[in-house]
Design an enzyme around this catalytic site. Structure first.
Site, PDB file in Angstrom:
ATOM      1  N   SER A 264       0.788  -1.237   0.000  1.00 61.97           N
ATOM      2  CA  SER A 264       0.000   0.000   0.000  1.00 61.97           C
ATOM      3  C   SER A 264       0.815   1.279   0.000  1.00 61.97           C
ATOM      4  O   SER A 264       0.242   2.371  -0.067  1.00 61.97           O
ATOM      5  CB  SER A 264      -0.962   0.009   1.192  1.00 61.97           C
TER       6      SER A 264
ATOM      7  N   LYS B  88       0.070   3.716  -2.789  1.00 61.44           N
ATOM      8  CA  LYS B  88      -0.930   4.781  -2.729  1.00 61.44           C
ATOM      9  C   LYS B  88      -0.303   6.173  -2.692  1.00 61.44           C
ATOM     10  O   LYS B  88      -0.960   7.162  -3.021  1.00 61.44           O
ATOM     11  CB  LYS B  88      -1.850   4.568  -1.531  1.00 61.44           C
TER      12      LYS B  88
ATOM     13  N   SER C  49      -5.934   3.538   4.186  1.00 56.87           N
ATOM     14  CA  SER C  49      -5.366   2.660   3.163  1.00 56.87           C
ATOM     15  C   SER C  49      -6.490   2.040   2.332  1.00 56.87           C
ATOM     16  O   SER C  49      -6.592   0.825   2.166  1.00 56.87           O
ATOM     17  CB  SER C  49      -4.501   1.561   3.782  1.00 56.87           C
TER      18      SER C  49
ATOM     19  N   LYS D 290       3.051   6.221   5.337  1.00 55.47           N
ATOM     20  CA  LYS D 290       2.124   5.269   4.712  1.00 55.47           C
ATOM     21  C   LYS D 290       2.641   3.859   4.954  1.00 55.47           C
ATOM     22  O   LYS D 290       3.796   3.558   4.654  1.00 55.47           O
ATOM     23  CB  LYS D 290       2.020   5.536   3.208  1.00 55.47           C
TER      24      LYS D 290
END
Length: 486
Positions: free
Chosen positions: A64, A67, A303, A413
């Site tokens: 993720s 992203k 997320s 993140k």
């Protein structure tokens, strides 16, 4: 068993001099997971100097952290005013409370669209006096859609974090239920709201005594939004289920039928799907999603895979002037970021969420994206959308991030899936300058993850904060926290 470390990897415990790469190389010989592939890069954003790097150009699964790329590309290409829209059209005016023909609802793949939003659309029509549609209701969506990206794991497809990405999205294309044990037996009872247009056959059982050596639930996805739940669950407590639908168009069609029946509008014809609006249709009602910055805030904090891949398809639509899909969306994302100066020559990008096992990125490439976010005022708001250690999102409860020294000082993140535990973001502290970091760990042993007292990323960041502070102290530095360039 390999000895595990916690706070004892600090400078005083290791009795190591502060020697930059030597210090970190010695540290990594102690804390680095023996069975994982790792890549690290850390940069002092005040001086611009690289503090430490190891395997920065090795391509690994980003999960993720992908992203971050989606957020920057969407901001650059779509702009902060972008919203998903759901619009109602007709070729006939509302006259004496009647539309003497067909009505069309055009869907754009709004990942936040809910049942109440469709009810509000119909309310806009009743407020205009409409009570009868003489023709049919057509739901306009993209033909031959690619609902999942290449490389999505088959086992994930029935779970809501891998819900189908479609022009038809309603309630996140997800159905919630509860599986409960029956009294005095090992049988189970599945509860799903009766109004939701899916069907589930349930033959699963509860292993209340934990005597089964192999006990797991199995969800089979069948045509027409039908499912079969079998197998067993070890335990005696009810569990929540989140099931991703398989046919978004049919789900929207049947849901719209229910919504219309509960409205004040009578439909004489039928409800069906088409892929193109007729000419000369005029807009009679509309619903818009929240603007892009709000969507990106949800995407990064939670997320959110559905938002990420819905935006990826919009990038394909915008940049190639045609129906968006994973293929042209990924190409558009790469083109947009290359135009922003990110070097993605050897990267492989196949989705916007990071769910795909085919994605490949390096720590240096993620570092370039973070540096762009930090230095370019167009993307500065993305920093405030990142999870904060011990405070918000996917870092709120992550082990070792919800206590000092990382607590409240790490904004990053996460990127997690089976065998992957990545982190990319920033350190901000009152005692040192802002620091950018990327820590990628692939091939993580499930046993080692279960036994570890702290994630590898937490151990490294803990030491990074202490080492940086020690270096600044030795140099007599008086650095103060800085802010992203405006």
């Amino acid at each position: 068993m390999r000895p595990l470390v916690n706070a004892c990897f600090l400078l005083s415990c290791l009795s190591l001099p502060v020697l930059g790469d030597d210090y970190f190389n010695n540290l990594l010989s102690i804390i680095k997971p023996p069975h994982s592939h790792t890549a690290i890069i850390a940069t002092n954003l005040v001086t611009g100097n690289i503090i430490f790097e190891q395997n920065p150009d090795t391509l690994l699964l980003p999960a993720s952290t992908m992203k971050l790329l989606t957020a920057v590309a969407a901001t650059s290409s779509l702009g902060n005013e972008f919203r998903f829209s759901t619009r109602v059209y007709s070729r006939f005016p509302i006259k004496d409370g009647v539309i003497a023909g067909d009505v069309y609802i055009s869907f754009s793949g709004d990942p936040t669209l809910k049942t109440q939003d469709l009810r509000s659309l119909l309310s806009q029509l009743t407020e205009q006096g409409l009570y009868r549609i003489e023709g049919s209701l057509y739901l306009i969506g993209q033909a031959n859609e690619q609902l999942q990206a290449p490389g999505w794991v088959w086992d994930d497809l029935g779970i809501c974090y891998a819900a189908p990405v479609s022009s038809f999205v309603l309630n996140r294309n997800c159905v919630h239920g509860k599986l409960s044990p029956k009294l005095a037996s090992n049988q189970s009872q599945l509860s799903v709201p009766g109004y939701i247009p899916i069907s589930i056959t349930n033959t699963s059982v509860f292993d209340k005594s934990g005597i089964e050596k192999f006990c797991q639930l199995d969800l089979q996805r069948l045509p027409g939004n039908h499912f079969s739940l079998s197998g067993c669950y070890s335990g005696s407590q009810a569990i929540k289920l989140a099931i991703a639908i398989t046919d978004p168009g049919l789900f929207m069609q049947e849901s719209m039928s229910q919504i219309l029946k509960s409205s004040k509008i009578l439909l004489k014809g039928h409800i069906s799907i088409k892929h193109q609006l007729p000419t000369q249709a005029r807009l009679i009602a509309a619903h818009d999603s929240a603007p892009l910055p709000d969507l990106l805030g949800i995407m990064l904090i939670k997320s959110d895979n559905l938002i990420a891949d819905s935006l990826l398809k919009q990038l394909g639509t915008k940049n190639y002037q045609g129906p968006g899909n994973f293929s042209n969306g990924s190409r558009a994302l790469k083109d947009v970021l290359s135009g922003e100066g990110i070097v993605l020559t050897h990267a492989q990008i196949v989705d916007g969420s990071g769910l795909s096992r085919y994605n490949l990125l390096s720590a240096r490439q993620l570092s370039q994206v973070l540096h762009l976010i930090y230095t370019d005022s167009r993307f500065a708001q993305l920093i405030d959308s990142l999870p904060v250690a011990g405070v918000s999102g996917t870092l709120k409860y992550k082990a070792s991030f919800n206590k000092p020294p990382l607590l409240k000082h790490v904004m990053a993140k996460t990127g997690s899936m089976q065998g992957v535990d990545n982190l990319a973001g920033f350190i901000r502290s009152e005692t040192q300058g802002d620091t950018l970091f990327v820590i990628l760990e692939n091939g993580q042993s499930p046993l080692e993850k279960k036994q570890q007292r702290a994630p590898f990323s937490a151990l490294f960041l803990h030491s990074l904060m202490d080492n940086t502070l020690a270096q600044e102290s030795q140099a007599g530095s008086a650095l103060t926290p800085s802010s992203p360039a405006n």
